[in-house]
Design an enzyme around this catalytic site. Structure first.
Site, short mmCIF file in Angstrom:
data_model
loop_
_atom_site.label_atom_id
_atom_site.label_comp_id
_atom_site.label_asym_id
_atom_site.label_seq_id
_atom_site.Cartn_x
_atom_site.Cartn_y
_atom_site.Cartn_z
CE LYS A 136 13.70 37.19 10.53
NZ LYS A 136 12.81 36.39 11.42
CG ASP A 137 16.87 35.57 7.77
OD1 ASP A 137 16.27 34.55 7.41
OD2 ASP A 137 16.84 36.03 8.93
CG HIS A 196 17.40 25.54 12.94
ND1 HIS A 196 16.14 25.74 12.41
CD2 HIS A 196 17.91 24.45 12.30
CE1 HIS A 196 15.91 24.80 11.51
NE2 HIS A 196 16.94 24.00 11.43
NE ARG A 201 -1.40 -1.52 3.70
CZ ARG A 201 -1.62 -1.47 5.03
NH1 ARG A 201 -2.81 -1.15 5.52
NH2 ARG A 201 -0.63 -1.72 5.87
NE ARG A 211 11.36 29.41 4.78
CZ ARG A 211 10.23 30.13 4.84
NH1 ARG A 211 9.96 30.87 5.93
NH2 ARG A 211 9.38 30.14 3.82
CE1 TYR A 216 9.76 25.10 11.19
CE2 TYR A 216 10.55 25.54 13.39
CZ TYR A 216 10.13 25.99 12.17
OH TYR A 216 10.07 27.34 11.91
CD GLN A 239 4.41 27.83 17.72
OE1 GLN A 239 4.17 28.49 18.75
NE2 GLN A 239 5.05 28.35 16.68
C1 LIG Z 1 8.73 31.41 13.43
C2 LIG Z 1 7.31 31.90 13.37
C3 LIG Z 1 6.91 32.86 12.45
N1 LIG Z 1 5.60 33.26 12.42
C4 LIG Z 1 5.20 34.25 11.42
C5 LIG Z 1 5.96 35.57 11.48
C6 LIG Z 1 5.99 36.02 10.02
O1 LIG Z 1 4.78 36.71 9.71
C7 LIG Z 1 6.02 34.72 9.23
C8 LIG Z 1 7.41 34.33 8.76
O2 LIG Z 1 8.28 34.40 9.89
P1 LIG Z 1 9.83 34.25 9.67
O3 LIG Z 1 10.28 35.03 8.48
O4 LIG Z 1 10.51 34.51 11.00
O5 LIG Z 1 9.94 32.69 9.32
P2 LIG Z 1 11.29 31.85 9.15
O6 LIG Z 1 12.34 32.65 8.45
O7 LIG Z 1 10.89 30.54 8.60
O8 LIG Z 1 11.76 31.64 10.66
C9 LIG Z 1 12.09 30.37 11.17
O9 LIG Z 1 13.28 30.01 10.54
C10 LIG Z 1 14.21 29.20 11.22
C11 LIG Z 1 14.61 28.08 10.32
C12 LIG Z 1 13.85 28.72 12.57
O10 LIG Z 1 14.47 27.80 13.09
C13 LIG Z 1 12.78 29.37 13.33
O11 LIG Z 1 11.77 28.42 13.64
C14 LIG Z 1 12.15 30.52 12.66
O12 LIG Z 1 12.92 31.67 12.98
O13 LIG Z 1 5.51 33.71 10.14
C15 LIG Z 1 4.65 32.77 13.29
O14 LIG Z 1 3.46 33.15 13.24
N2 LIG Z 1 5.04 31.83 14.22
C16 LIG Z 1 6.32 31.37 14.29
O15 LIG Z 1 6.61 30.50 15.13
#
Ligand SMILES: Cc1cn([C@H]2C[C@H](O)[C@@H](COP(=O)(O)OP(=O)(O)O[C@H]3O[C@H](C)C(=O)[C@H](O)[C@H]3O)O2)c(=O)[nH]c1=O
Length: 191
Positions: free
Chosen positions: A169-170, A119, A23, A59, A132, A47
């Site tokens: 941001k990054d 991370h 399957r 990211r 995750y 979460q």
């Molecule tokens: C992390 C997070 C983000 N958000 C919202 C905030 C922004 O509106 C949108 C994108 O957020 P961000 O650009 O911070 O997402 P990533 O760049 O994927 O951030 C993650 O990237 C690396 C790999 C990590 O390990 C972290 O979990 C986290 O920092 O999702 C949420 O609503 N909840 C959350 O837990």
């Protein structure tokens, strides 16, 4: 389910057992009892997150400051990424060192990244869906980052800078040595 400690032993690769049949397949992707036995302490995930990214998206490197620091149990459910975890605990014998693991929907590998680590990941396939668990809720005011191209870390992301796609941001994260605050190796962030 196998648990393999990495060169930074706090970081663990988890390899679930896949049960295939005509399957398709079944696998237990998480077992609290086996996980905590391998990690050596309680971890209460609160979460689940999922992100989907295109090839070249990077990211990271991200973390949340204490008391909102997060452990992460990460895996890829579609595509492939190079995942990176950096020890940013001042006083750690591995401070500034990092572990890289290729996580793919084919190898089913997962990576446990404890509190005290930054991370990030870069997408190696056309797209990747990243799923995750974290053991502390999102706290935007505690969200911090380190430059992906920090010369002290000298991380090989495998792709050229021209291939990378980062959030605004990054592109502006500080280097590790410029961080006003991070973690101390002598502190138990699970107490
Ligand atoms: C992390 C997070 C983000 N958000 C919202 C905030 C922004 O509106 C949108 C994108 O957020 P961000 O650009 O911070 O997402 P990533 O760049 O994927 O951030 C993650 O990237 C690396 C790999 C990590 O390990 C972290 O979990 C986290 O920092 O999702 C949420 O609503 N909840 C959350 O837990």
């Amino acid at each position: 389910m196998k648990f393999v400690k990495q060169c930074i032993p706090d970081i663990i690769v988890i390899e679930p057992s896949l049960h295939g049949d005509t399957r398709g397949y079944f696998m237990e992707t998480f077992r609290q009892d086996l996980f905590e036995a391998a990690v050596g302490h309680t971890v209460n995930f609160v979460q689940d997150n999922e992100s989907k990214s295109s090839e070249g998206v990077l990211r990271g490197l991200h973390f949340q400051l204490a008391p909102h620091a997060q452990s992460k149990l990460v895996r890829v459910i579609e595509g492939s990424v190079l995942d990176v975890a950096v020890d940013i605990r001042i006083g750690s014998p591995n401070f500034g060192r990092y572990v890289t693991v290729e996580l793919t929907a084919e190898n089913n590998k997962q990576l446990f990244i404890p509190r005290g680590f930054a991370h990030g990941f870069v997408v190696l396939s056309e797209t990747a869906t990243f799923s995750y668990k974290v053991d502390n809720y999102y706290s935007p005011e505690s969200d911090r980052g380190i430059a992906f191209d920090d010369p002290l870390l000298n991380i090989n992301w495998r792709l050229s800078n021209e291939q990378l796609v980062l959030s605004d941001k990054d592109t502006k994260q500080p280097n590790l040595t410029q961080l006003p605050e991070c973690f101390n190796y002598s502190t138990n962030y699970y107490a």
